[in-house]
Structures are given as structure tokens and as C-alpha cells.
Design an enzyme around this catalytic site. Sequence first.
Site, PDB file in Angstrom:
ATOM      1  N   TYR A 213      -9.537  -3.028 -10.755  1.00  0.00           N
ATOM      2  CA  TYR A 213      -9.113  -1.840 -10.016  1.00  0.00           C
ATOM      3  C   TYR A 213      -7.866  -1.201 -10.641  1.00  0.00           C
ATOM      4  O   TYR A 213      -7.855  -0.023 -10.985  1.00  0.00           O
ATOM      5  CB  TYR A 213      -8.744  -2.212  -8.575  1.00  0.00           C
TER       6      TYR A 213
ATOM      7  N   GLU B 267     -25.561  15.592  -1.986  1.00  0.00           N
ATOM      8  CA  GLU B 267     -26.953  15.795  -1.545  1.00  0.00           C
ATOM      9  C   GLU B 267     -27.935  14.992  -2.405  1.00  0.00           C
ATOM     10  O   GLU B 267     -29.047  14.699  -1.984  1.00  0.00           O
ATOM     11  CB  GLU B 267     -27.323  17.280  -1.550  1.00  0.00           C
TER      12      GLU B 267
ATOM     13  N   GLU C 258      -7.563   2.301 -12.858  1.00  0.00           N
ATOM     14  CA  GLU C 258      -6.914   3.438 -12.200  1.00  0.00           C
ATOM     15  C   GLU C 258      -5.758   3.956 -13.061  1.00  0.00           C
ATOM     16  O   GLU C 258      -5.637   5.163 -13.308  1.00  0.00           O
ATOM     17  CB  GLU C 258      -6.429   3.027 -10.804  1.00  0.00           C
TER      18      GLU C 258
ATOM     19  N   LYS D  92      -0.176   5.437  -5.920  1.00  0.00           N
ATOM     20  CA  LYS D  92      -1.253   5.482  -6.927  1.00  0.00           C
ATOM     21  C   LYS D  92      -2.117   6.721  -6.726  1.00  0.00           C
ATOM     22  O   LYS D  92      -2.421   7.442  -7.672  1.00  0.00           O
ATOM     23  CB  LYS D  92      -2.063   4.187  -6.843  1.00  0.00           C
TER      24      LYS D  92
ATOM     25  N   CYS E  67       0.828  -1.217   0.000  1.00  0.00           N
ATOM     26  CA  CYS E  67       0.000   0.000   0.000  1.00  0.00           C
ATOM     27  C   CYS E  67       0.859   1.262   0.000  1.00  0.00           C
ATOM     28  O   CYS E  67       0.658   2.157  -0.819  1.00  0.00           O
ATOM     29  CB  CYS E  67      -0.939  -0.018   1.203  1.00  0.00           C
TER      30      CYS E  67
ATOM     31  N   CYS F 107      -1.684   1.739  -2.954  1.00  0.00           N
ATOM     32  CA  CYS F 107      -2.633   2.844  -2.695  1.00  0.00           C
ATOM     33  C   CYS F 107      -2.000   4.231  -2.657  1.00  0.00           C
ATOM     34  O   CYS F 107      -2.520   5.160  -3.281  1.00  0.00           O
ATOM     35  CB  CYS F 107      -3.348   2.649  -1.353  1.00  0.00           C
TER      36      CYS F 107
ATOM     37  N   HIS G 197     -26.258  22.031   0.382  1.00  0.00           N
ATOM     38  CA  HIS G 197     -26.452  22.544  -0.959  1.00  0.00           C
ATOM     39  C   HIS G 197     -25.475  23.674  -1.276  1.00  0.00           C
ATOM     40  O   HIS G 197     -25.250  24.528  -0.417  1.00  0.00           O
ATOM     41  CB  HIS G 197     -27.891  23.072  -1.075  1.00  0.00           C
TER      42      HIS G 197
HETATM   43  P1  NDP Z   1      -8.781  -7.223 -10.194  1.00  0.00           P
HETATM   44  O1  NDP Z   1      -9.214  -8.554  -9.724  1.00  0.00           O
HETATM   45  O2  NDP Z   1      -9.521  -6.011  -9.764  1.00  0.00           O
HETATM   46  O3  NDP Z   1      -8.787  -7.229 -11.789  1.00  0.00           O
HETATM   47  C1  NDP Z   1      -8.034  -8.182 -12.510  1.00  0.00           C
HETATM   48  C2  NDP Z   1      -8.358  -8.034 -13.977  1.00  0.00           C
HETATM   49  O4  NDP Z   1      -7.497  -8.897 -14.707  1.00  0.00           O
HETATM   50  C3  NDP Z   1      -9.772  -8.442 -14.325  1.00  0.00           C
HETATM   51  O5  NDP Z   1     -10.215  -7.672 -15.413  1.00  0.00           O
HETATM   52  C4  NDP Z   1      -9.587  -9.912 -14.716  1.00  0.00           C
HETATM   53  O6  NDP Z   1     -10.563 -10.393 -15.606  1.00  0.00           O
HETATM   54  C5  NDP Z   1      -8.275  -9.838 -15.459  1.00  0.00           C
HETATM   55  N1  NDP Z   1      -7.578 -11.098 -15.490  1.00  0.00           N
HETATM   56  C6  NDP Z   1      -7.278 -11.944 -14.473  1.00  0.00           C
HETATM   57  N2  NDP Z   1      -6.601 -13.017 -14.907  1.00  0.00           N
HETATM   58  C7  NDP Z   1      -6.460 -12.864 -16.245  1.00  0.00           C
HETATM   59  C8  NDP Z   1      -5.871 -13.645 -17.270  1.00  0.00           C
HETATM   60  N3  NDP Z   1      -5.299 -14.815 -16.998  1.00  0.00           N
HETATM   61  N4  NDP Z   1      -5.923 -13.185 -18.530  1.00  0.00           N
HETATM   62  C9  NDP Z   1      -6.538 -11.996 -18.822  1.00  0.00           C
HETATM   63  N5  NDP Z   1      -7.136 -11.219 -17.906  1.00  0.00           N
HETATM   64  C10 NDP Z   1      -7.088 -11.648 -16.630  1.00  0.00           C
HETATM   65  O7  NDP Z   1      -7.227  -7.161  -9.816  1.00  0.00           O
HETATM   66  P2  NDP Z   1      -6.190  -5.962  -9.856  1.00  0.00           P
HETATM   67  O8  NDP Z   1      -4.917  -6.570 -10.304  1.00  0.00           O
HETATM   68  O9  NDP Z   1      -6.717  -4.779 -10.564  1.00  0.00           O
HETATM   69  O10 NDP Z   1      -6.077  -5.595  -8.320  1.00  0.00           O
HETATM   70  C11 NDP Z   1      -5.823  -6.615  -7.374  1.00  0.00           C
HETATM   71  C12 NDP Z   1      -6.584  -6.357  -6.112  1.00  0.00           C
HETATM   72  O11 NDP Z   1      -5.975  -5.315  -5.389  1.00  0.00           O
HETATM   73  C13 NDP Z   1      -8.013  -5.884  -6.334  1.00  0.00           C
HETATM   74  O12 NDP Z   1      -8.896  -6.947  -6.516  1.00  0.00           O
HETATM   75  C14 NDP Z   1      -8.293  -5.115  -5.074  1.00  0.00           C
HETATM   76  O13 NDP Z   1      -8.712  -6.019  -4.092  1.00  0.00           O
HETATM   77  C15 NDP Z   1      -6.940  -4.537  -4.718  1.00  0.00           C
HETATM   78  N6  NDP Z   1      -6.841  -3.134  -5.177  1.00  0.00           N
HETATM   79  C16 NDP Z   1      -7.663  -2.202  -4.603  1.00  0.00           C
HETATM   80  C17 NDP Z   1      -7.599  -0.893  -4.991  1.00  0.00           C
HETATM   81  C18 NDP Z   1      -8.511   0.107  -4.355  1.00  0.00           C
HETATM   82  O14 NDP Z   1      -9.058  -0.172  -3.312  1.00  0.00           O
HETATM   83  N7  NDP Z   1      -8.714   1.273  -4.968  1.00  0.00           N
HETATM   84  C19 NDP Z   1      -6.664  -0.433  -6.018  1.00  0.00           C
HETATM   85  C20 NDP Z   1      -5.869  -1.494  -6.564  1.00  0.00           C
HETATM   86  C21 NDP Z   1      -5.964  -2.784  -6.146  1.00  0.00           C
HETATM   87  P3  NDP Z   1     -11.849 -11.182 -15.047  1.00  0.00           P
HETATM   88  O15 NDP Z   1     -12.698 -10.160 -14.377  1.00  0.00           O
HETATM   89  O16 NDP Z   1     -12.431 -11.740 -16.294  1.00  0.00           O
HETATM   90  O17 NDP Z   1     -11.318 -12.227 -14.100  1.00  0.00           O
END
Ligand code: NDP
Length: 453
Positions: free
Chosen positions: A178, A443, A182, A51, A43, A48, A438
Site C-alpha cells: 500500500y 457503468e 501510494e 497521504k 490516520c 490516510c 451514462h
Molecule cells: P504492506 O504489507 O502493504 O506492504 C509491505 C511491503 O514491504 C511488501 O511489499 C512486503 O513484501 C515488503 N516487505 C516486508 N518486509 C520486508 C523485508 N524484511 N524486506 C523487504 N521487503 C519487505 O505494508 P505497508 O507498509 O505498505 O502498509 C502497512 C499497512 O497499512 C497495510 O498493510 C495496510 O493495512 C495499511 N495501509 C492502508 C492504506 C489504505 O487503505 N489505502 C494505505 C497505507 C497503509 P512481501 O509482500 O514480500 O511481504
Amino acid sequence: MTTYDLDLFVIGAGSGGVRAARIAAGHGARVAIAEKQFYGGTCVNVGCVPKKLMTYAGRYAAHMEDAAGYGWNVGERTHDWSIFIANKNREIERLNGIYQDLLKKSGVQIHWGKAYITDPHTIEINDQTITTEKILIATGGKPFIPDIPGAKEYGITSDDVFYLPQRPEIIVINGAGYIALEFAGIFRQLGSDVHVIYRRDEILNEGFDEDVRPFLHNEMSKKGIHFHPKTNIEQIEKAEHGLNVKLSGGKSIHTQQALFATGRKPNSADIGLENLGIKINKNGAIEVDRDDQTNIESIYAVGDVTDRIALTPVALAEGHALVDRLYGQKKRYISYDNVPSAVFSDPNVAQVGLTEAHARAQYGDAVDIYTSNFRAMQMTLAGRDERTFMKLIVHRDTDKVLGLHMVGTEAGEIVQGFSTALIAGATKTDFDNTIGIHPTAAEEFVTMRTKSA
Ligand code: NDP
């Protein structure tokens, strides 16, 4: 009675580990913590915090553009990536120091190095053997890159993107969760040409409301981000001045960077779990019960390594509640219901509670929907064609608000406040009885009177 060197040895000084170590020490436990990479974990160092700083860097582009409508003459605008990265690095170093100080001041013994569990009460680190009554594993997770030719060789992950020597003029991002959304927003705001490649037919997943997903997609497309749904990356090759990314369907994109934002995997390898027979699932996550306890009585785990809800505040809360139970005579557990979250895309998405689909799966027809779709006041003089979306999901029988969703500026800030209302079991009538502030965007959540479904 066996005597141990310590009461608790924590492996991993990220969000969950540092919180647990500090609070346990505050309760009077003899605590040590081991870290091999950076204080504050993902983080603070490659997640976080940097980012969010990057989203601020990006946001100025829109602010400066919009300022003209308010009478400002901003003049020529350029962004110096190297100045930003140097300032960001300085801030992260400062935070590293704060984390270390917090640990020291709370009396936690700090070990810099790789800890290995040799038996349920013994840790090996830097040729030292330390015995401990309990062990807490808080080793977090790491980015996952799919098995695609050239991906591991030429692709980057969120670990690397914070240290790029230059901003890429073109970037291909794989995934639509996510991290992908982002960084798509950040790089687009800074002026890059952004391509998001994903395998579903819509961005995000079913954890997000079905109205939120296309709304965000549309808003991000308006900003010039190129979305490639139902598409996979098949190969990445080195090309002149960059990379050639081959997509399913025959298309190729020439890019400078290919960012894999394809999920994260728990960091459970190489800490001795196999020898002890600690149960991990097929994703590599350590299996724990409600007490955060593994199948070995003296060993606990919290945070991303358990892959429950992979969010910093959840890891913090898990670590804190665990040591309150173990050393603070407070038998308290965290709730995994109504955990709010935000995607810091441009615009932000934030939510708490159920999506409409989840609410209907649970309550059938007894669900009322209220939505609002409007152009925020700030956008008017700015001449910006950006809309905000809000949605409330209400249980008709009890009047309880089951879910609250927003796409728009500062959605994270707004939904954080409303999440307390949901935790407290607020009803739609409570929302209606709340006087708005407001003029604000927030709101709208307390002035929605007409059901949309
Ligand atoms: P996410 O799970 O959010 O997204 C992963 C993405 O990669 C999805 O679109 C998924 O597709 C795709 N994917 C997974 N495996 C493959 C593959 N083999 N081939 C092609 N596409 C694939 O993970 P992130 O990496 O973005 O983030 C990890 C975690 O970190 C998040 O889930 C969250 O918990 C945390 N995080 C939180 C943030 C916040 O609170 N603002 C910011 C960043 C991270 P599909 O949906 O089809 O599986």
C-alpha cells in the site's frame, strides 16, 4: 463490590480509541483516554489523511497536462513543496483540534501522556494512579524497517515522509504494498525519479487479484516509475548530495531519500503487557477473541495493535461495536468478510470480496470471470495512454458476485458503492438489471455481458 474511578480507560486516541471512548461515554460510561503523541493517531497525522492530500497535490500535475487537450492554455507549471506542506500541516492541526473537541464534548476525560497498565484495573499516567473497571488498548502500529546496514540510520518511513523539508528529486522506495505504491505515485506525479525495490516477482501480494497486480504495474511503469522486482536493498551509505543504495545483483542507485514502506508492527511494547501476561503473537500483535477481549478478562484491544485487518475503518468499526456490546445493550459484531479497500496509487486500485485465486480455491471450477479493459473517456481528448481495468468474479451455482476489482481513476469511490451490493449478497443478475449511469466508468460494472473465463 469494588468501586473504580472509571468504567473504561482507553489507551491511544487514534481511530479505534477515539470512536470507542466517545460512543462509550454516549452510552453513559465514565471514560478516560490517554494519548502521548497526537490526537487522531496515524490516520489523521501520518497516514490516510495527509497521504490523500498528497495524492491530490500530485494529481493536479496530470490535470494540468491533460487540460491542453480540452483547450486550456495552462502556462508554466511549478510546484512549491513548502507551501503544500505548510497548508497540509495546518489542515492536520485543525483535525487534531476537532478530535480533541469531539472527545471533550462527549464527556471523555483526556490525559496527555504515556499510560502504563500496572494491574488489570489500574493505570499509571503522569504520576497519577487511576482505577478502572475495564481497559481498552488501541495503541495502533508503527513502521517497520528491516535490518539492513544503514537503513535505520539513513532511511525514512511514512512517519517522516510527510515532513520532508524538500521534495526529493530521486527517491528509492523499498516494498511494493500500500504505502510504497501510494508514495511512488505521489512523488512521480510531483516530478521525482522513483525506484521501487521489492522482493517478489510482482507488486502487491496475494491479497490482490492476479490480473490487477500486473495491470497496475504496467500502468505505473507507463508513468515512468522504475520497478525492480526480485531485488533487495543490501546497504545504504551516505554519498555526496544524498545516499548510495546498494541492491542485490550488484547494482547501486544514487538517491536523495530511501523510503522504507516495508510493513508496520503493532505498538504493544512498553505499556505493561509483559507484567500482566497478556498474550501477544510473534509479530507483537495482542491476541483477542471475537469479543475483542484479551486473555485478561478486564482488558480489551482493537485496531492495528491486534493486527487483524489494519485499516482505519475496521478499527473504527471494532471500537464502536465493542462499546455497543459493553455499554449499549447491543450485541453486535463486525464482519471481516467483504471489507473493501483501496490503494491510492496512480491509478487507484480498489477491491471488495474474493480474488479469482481465492474464489477458485473455495469454489473450484464453478467460478465465472468477467473483465473489462478500456480507455476512460476523459483520457481521449487528453491524449493520455491510460487504461482502466475492471473484474467481476461470480459463483456460477448461486450467481452471487464474489469479488469486484478495479484499477483506474476513482476506483476507491466506485468500489465503496458496489461493496454494499456485495454485502447484501447481490447476484450477477442484479448487476445486469441495474441501469448504468451514462457516461461513467462505473457503468462498466453493470454492463459486463461476456465471460472472459
Ligand atoms: P504492506 O504489507 O502493504 O506492504 C509491505 C511491503 O514491504 C511488501 O511489499 C512486503 O513484501 C515488503 N516487505 C516486508 N518486509 C520486508 C523485508 N524484511 N524486506 C523487504 N521487503 C519487505 O505494508 P505497508 O507498509 O505498505 O502498509 C502497512 C499497512 O497499512 C497495510 O498493510 C495496510 O493495512 C495499511 N495501509 C492502508 C492504506 C489504505 O487503505 N489505502 C494505505 C497505507 C497503509 P512481501 O509482500 O514480500 O511481504
